[in-house]
Enzyme design. Structure first.
Site, PDB file in Angstrom:
ATOM      1  N   CYS A  74       0.800  -1.233   0.000  1.00 52.28           N
ATOM      2  CA  CYS A  74       0.000   0.000   0.000  1.00 52.28           C
ATOM      3  C   CYS A  74       0.829   1.277   0.000  1.00 52.28           C
ATOM      4  CB  CYS A  74      -0.958   0.019   1.198  1.00 52.28           C
ATOM      5  SG  CYS A  74      -0.081   0.183   2.759  1.00 52.28           S
ATOM      6  N   CYS A  80      -0.909  -4.647   7.442  1.00 54.00           N
ATOM      7  CA  CYS A  80      -0.570  -3.380   8.106  1.00 54.00           C
ATOM      8  C   CYS A  80       0.316  -3.637   9.327  1.00 54.00           C
ATOM      9  CB  CYS A  80      -1.825  -2.649   8.530  1.00 54.00           C
ATOM     10  SG  CYS A  80      -3.069  -2.539   7.228  1.00 54.00           S
TER      11      CYS A  80
HETATM   12 FE1  FES Z   1      -1.387   0.538   4.392  1.00 52.04          FE
HETATM   13 FE2  FES Z   1      -2.689  -0.397   6.482  1.00 52.04          FE
HETATM   14  S1  FES Z   1      -3.494   0.019   4.486  1.00 52.04           S
HETATM   15  S2  FES Z   1      -0.585  -0.026   6.336  1.00 52.04           S
END
Ligand code: FES
Length: 121
Positions: free
Chosen positions: A33, A102
């Site tokens: 992400c 995450c």
């Molecule tokens: Fe990126 Fe949680 S969505 S660390």
């Protein structure tokens, strides 16, 4: 969806900040992400005396950083190196499956900071 512990650590994160004269600094960027976590350590006699973090990421990443910081402060470097991402998620009473990645930032960034400290030695 989130445990009470995740919500607590997200809304009231512990050990947020920077240590200007840190003994070790580590950073991890999520491949999935792009969120990032930076860890600052003060180490004395092989023990983590202080830890601060900056996390540019989602609530689960902030909660993971906060929980990780509480788990390792006062611990030896060996104990901190043994901490896994799963340990952090378990201490938060779990994370929803799509958010497990995450928590991966927390222990990984911690280990980078310890490596940075040890490389200086
Ligand atoms: Fe990126 Fe949680 S969505 S660390």
């Amino acid at each position: 969806m989130y445990s009470d512990k995740v919500i607590d650590h997200f809304t009231n994160p512990r050990n947020v900040g920077v240590i200007a004269d840190a003994d070790g600094v580590g950073e991890k960027v999520s491949a999935s992400c792009g969120d990032r976590m930076k860890i600052f350590l003060k180490v004395s006699d092989g023990v983590i005396e202080d830890i601060k973090f900056q996390t540019y990421g989602c609530g689960a990443a902030i909660a993971s950083s906060s929980m990780m910081s509480e788990l390792v402060v006062g611990k030896t470097l060996e104990q901190a190196l043994a901490l896994t991402n799963d340990d952090v998620a378990a201490a938060l009473d779990g994370l929803p499956a799509p958010k497990m990645h995450c928590s991966n930032l927390a222990a990984d960034a911690l280990h980078e900071a310890i490596k940075n400290y040890q490389d200086k030695g």
